[in-house]
Design an enzyme around this catalytic site. Structure first.
Site, PDB file in Angstrom:
ATOM      1  N   LYS A   1      13.458 -21.396  13.918  1.00 37.87           N
ATOM      2  CA  LYS A   1      13.118 -19.997  13.670  1.00 37.87           C
ATOM      3  C   LYS A   1      14.158 -19.067  14.276  1.00 37.87           C
ATOM      4  O   LYS A   1      14.659 -18.142  13.643  1.00 37.87           O
ATOM      5  CB  LYS A   1      11.730 -19.689  14.253  1.00 37.87           C
ATOM      6  CG  LYS A   1      11.373 -18.228  14.337  1.00 37.87           C
ATOM      7  CD  LYS A   1      11.330 -17.578  12.981  1.00 37.87           C
ATOM      8  CE  LYS A   1      11.285 -16.071  13.049  1.00 37.87           C
ATOM      9  NZ  LYS A   1      11.204 -15.448  11.722  1.00 37.87           N
TER      10      LYS A   1
ATOM     11  N   CYS B   1      12.864  -8.628  15.156  1.00 34.29           N
ATOM     12  CA  CYS B   1      13.253 -10.027  14.981  1.00 34.29           C
ATOM     13  C   CYS B   1      14.742 -10.245  15.226  1.00 34.29           C
ATOM     14  O   CYS B   1      15.139 -10.776  16.251  1.00 34.29           O
ATOM     15  CB  CYS B   1      12.895 -10.464  13.573  1.00 34.29           C
ATOM     16  SG  CYS B   1      11.281  -9.888  13.060  1.00 34.29           S
TER      17      CYS B   1
HETATM   18  N1  SAJ Z   1      20.892  -5.402   8.384  1.00 33.65           N
HETATM   19  C1  SAJ Z   1      22.239  -5.017   8.313  1.00 33.65           C
HETATM   20  N2  SAJ Z   1      23.029  -5.656   7.397  1.00 33.65           N
HETATM   21  C2  SAJ Z   1      22.562  -6.639   6.563  1.00 33.65           C
HETATM   22  C3  SAJ Z   1      21.176  -7.006   6.649  1.00 33.65           C
HETATM   23  C4  SAJ Z   1      20.369  -6.373   7.573  1.00 33.65           C
HETATM   24  O1  SAJ Z   1      22.700  -4.139   9.040  1.00 33.65           O
HETATM   25  O2  SAJ Z   1      23.336  -7.150   5.754  1.00 33.65           O
HETATM   26  C5  SAJ Z   1      20.017  -4.744   9.379  1.00 33.65           C
HETATM   27  C6  SAJ Z   1      18.814  -4.044   8.755  1.00 33.65           C
HETATM   28  O3  SAJ Z   1      19.142  -2.727   8.379  1.00 33.65           O
HETATM   29  C7  SAJ Z   1      17.811  -4.068   9.914  1.00 33.65           C
HETATM   30  C8  SAJ Z   1      18.104  -5.411  10.560  1.00 33.65           C
HETATM   31  O4  SAJ Z   1      19.429  -5.777  10.159  1.00 33.65           O
HETATM   32  O5  SAJ Z   1      18.059  -3.021  10.831  1.00 33.65           O
HETATM   33  C9  SAJ Z   1      17.135  -6.522  10.176  1.00 33.65           C
HETATM   34  O6  SAJ Z   1      16.752  -6.364   8.837  1.00 33.65           O
HETATM   35  P1  SAJ Z   1      16.600  -7.674   7.887  1.00 33.65           P
HETATM   36  O7  SAJ Z   1      16.193  -7.199   6.561  1.00 33.65           O
HETATM   37  O8  SAJ Z   1      17.810  -8.462   7.968  1.00 33.65           O
HETATM   38  O9  SAJ Z   1      15.486  -8.568   8.579  1.00 33.65           O
HETATM   39  P2  SAJ Z   1      14.002  -8.340   9.122  1.00 33.65           P
HETATM   40  O10 SAJ Z   1      14.085  -8.145  10.581  1.00 33.65           O
HETATM   41  O11 SAJ Z   1      13.269  -7.340   8.337  1.00 33.65           O
HETATM   42  O12 SAJ Z   1      13.413  -9.791   8.802  1.00 33.65           O
HETATM   43  C10 SAJ Z   1      14.050 -10.919   9.373  1.00 33.65           C
HETATM   44  C11 SAJ Z   1      14.184 -11.984   8.278  1.00 33.65           C
HETATM   45  N3  SAJ Z   1      15.038 -13.055   8.761  1.00 33.65           N
HETATM   46  C12 SAJ Z   1      16.055 -13.506   8.002  1.00 33.65           C
HETATM   47  O13 SAJ Z   1      16.284 -13.052   6.890  1.00 33.65           O
HETATM   48  C13 SAJ Z   1      16.863 -14.654   8.574  1.00 33.65           C
HETATM   49  C14 SAJ Z   1      12.803 -12.514   7.901  1.00 33.65           C
HETATM   50  O14 SAJ Z   1      12.928 -13.601   7.013  1.00 33.65           O
HETATM   51  C15 SAJ Z   1      12.077 -12.976   9.172  1.00 33.65           C
HETATM   52  O15 SAJ Z   1      10.792 -13.465   8.892  1.00 33.65           O
HETATM   53  C16 SAJ Z   1      11.958 -11.766  10.091  1.00 33.65           C
HETATM   54  O16 SAJ Z   1      13.264 -11.362  10.467  1.00 33.65           O
HETATM   55  C17 SAJ Z   1      11.178 -12.179  11.341  1.00 33.65           C
HETATM   56  O17 SAJ Z   1       9.992 -11.778  11.425  1.00 33.65           O
HETATM   57  O18 SAJ Z   1      11.710 -12.948  12.113  1.00 33.65           O
END
Ligand code: SAJ
Length: 421
Positions: free
Chosen positions: A204, A258
């Site tokens: 995870k 996360c």
């Molecule tokens: N972000 C970026 N650039 C990107 C992708 C995201 O700057 O290319 C930023 C987003 O704006 C945000 C943060 O990262 O601030 C996280 O957003 P996210 O959409 O990447 O992820 P979360 O936190 O909404 O969800 C993640 C997911 N993990 C992965 O994709 C590996 C989700 O599958 C998990 O279940 C979740 O964390 C969790 O609960 O752990």
């Protein structure tokens, strides 16, 4: 399917949809939360937060679901409580997992299954959860089953992903894992893979660490691209044409409960982790970099006012936990900027949330911090009429820059060093 009674402890963004999916599958589900306001809202048929499909799922699950503040005897206990980061020690704060386990063990019976869904550092199930549960006098793996089954659902698509994503179940014994697989099969359509509890905990964490490190890479590349006068967004699109390249998107920082936290859980008990910690630092300082770019844009403007578009940690969600917007706003205020905030999704925030008109009135610059889709459809002509200076800094590269240029705006985009904007 054998119908069982499941108590779900923690009715947050993960616990509540999980509870409702089990209830909709036909199990008797008791949702347990210490927040009495949330418990009474749910028993009155109201949802404490927004998530696509949650309303409809709640309707389907209502007959098999009730909420309460106390634990009662059950066949299954599922723990989905928060595991915040202790900012001082940069380690997991497991107090809610401990108190949930303390609430469960007095009701533990032979043959029960305990599921830990909360994201935790490696060894937490074996070394923290089980010793508390065994205060019941029963032996884990012999008298009752224990597994770690991490959630992997992304906010905004939580219910779909809870059903269709593959699942990892880590059992303290193979029987425990099999038992949990049988239960999750009542609504999970993805494949279910079995392993041991500590491996599941680690899996995870490395999923989210993978994403955080890749985001840090593009955030650093974005800064380098600007030095070369290159547009990082164009460069990323071109580089991702390569079959083995999948560069993520740069931005003003990484938020949420996360990605911005889990990497610390990986390294907290390890003598390694330099790169993972450095990636955290790169992402945590993107608000500083973003402010530096905004300040350059407003050079010479006296008593500058800026309007922050979006404080949710990411687009189209109402969740502002660990949002990079907070760090950006605090830095801007400390730097003498007057800051006004607009977010159409978030209901509660540390700073006043204004209407669109109030937020842009007499402002000198709009700073796009969150990639909410609605921002793409705003009319820059109307907004420009209310502003003192027409500047926009797009830290998410989501606006139609031609449209804003035609409306007379000076535009800068994070990671775009090209002068022709
Ligand atoms: N972000 C970026 N650039 C990107 C992708 C995201 O700057 O290319 C930023 C987003 O704006 C945000 C943060 O990262 O601030 C996280 O957003 P996210 O959409 O990447 O992820 P979360 O936190 O909404 O969800 C993640 C997911 N993990 C992965 O994709 C590996 C989700 O599958 C998990 O279940 C979740 O964390 C969790 O609960 O752990």
């Amino acid at each position: 399917m054998i119908k069982v009674k499941i108590s779900v402890l923690g009715l947050g963004y993960i616990g509540l949809p999980t509870a409702l999916l089990f209830a909709a599958a036909g199990h008797e589900v008791v949702g347990v939360d210490v927040d009495e306001r949330k418990v009474s809202m749910l028993n009155e048929g109201k949802l404490p937060f927004q998530e696509p499909g949650l309303e409809e799922l709640f309707e389907r699950a209502r007959n098999n679901f009730r909420a309460t503040t106390s634990v009662e005897e059950s066949d299954v206990f599922l723990i989905a409580v928060p595991t915040p980061l202790d900012e001082h020690t940069k380690a997991a704060d497991l107090k809610y997992v401990k108190s949930a386990a303390e609430m469960v063990y007095p009701h533990l019976r032979r043959g029960n299954l305990v599921i830990l869904e909360s994201t935790v550092p490696p060894n937490t199930t074996e070394r923290l959860l089980i010793p508390i549960l065994e205060k019941s006098g029963l032996k884990a793996g012999i008298d009752f089953h224990v597994v770690h089954c991490p959630e992997r659902a992304i906010p905004g698509k939580t219910i779909h992903e809870m059903i269709h994503n593959d699942r990892i179940i880590g059992g303290i014994t193979p029987e425990s894992a099999e038992r949990a697989k049988e239960l999750y099969s009542s609504f999970v359509k993805g494949n279910i893979y079995l392993t041991d509890a500590t491996t599941a905990e680690f899996v995870k964490l490395i999923e989210n660490t993978y994403r955080d490190v890749n985001i840090a890479l593009v955030n650093e590349l974005a800064q380098i691209a600007e030095e070369y006068g290159i547009n990082i967004w164009e460069a990323i699109n071109l580089a991702n044409r390569h079959p083995r390249v999948n560069l993520h998107k740069p931005g003003p920082g990484v938020g949420g409960h996360c990605i911005a936290i889990d990497p610390w859980f990986v390294i907290q008990d390890s003598s390694n982790g330099k790169m993972i910690a450095l990636a955290r630092h790169v992402n945590d300082t993107m608000p500083n970099y973003t402010l530096r770019r905004v300040r350059e844009m407003l050079e010479g403007v006296e008593y500058p006012t800026i309007t922050v578009f979006g404080v949710a940690y990411k687009g189209n969600v109402d969740d502002a936990r660990e949002t990079p917007a907070l760090r950006f706003i605090r830095l801007a205020e400390n730097d003498g900027f007057k800051v006004k905030v607009y977010d159409p999704f978030v209901k509660e925030f540390e700073y006043p949330l204004l209407s669109l008109e109030e937020a842009v009135r007499d402002s000198d610059c709009i700073v796009v911090i969150t990639d909410h889709d609605v921002f793409r459809f705003l009319d820059p002509n109307e907004l420009g009429k209310l502003m003192r200076n027409k500047c926009v800094f797009d830290a998410r590269n989501i606006l139609d820059h031609e449209k804003w240029k035609e409306a007379g705006f000076k535009i800068r985009v994070l990671g775009n060093g090209k002068k022709d904007l």
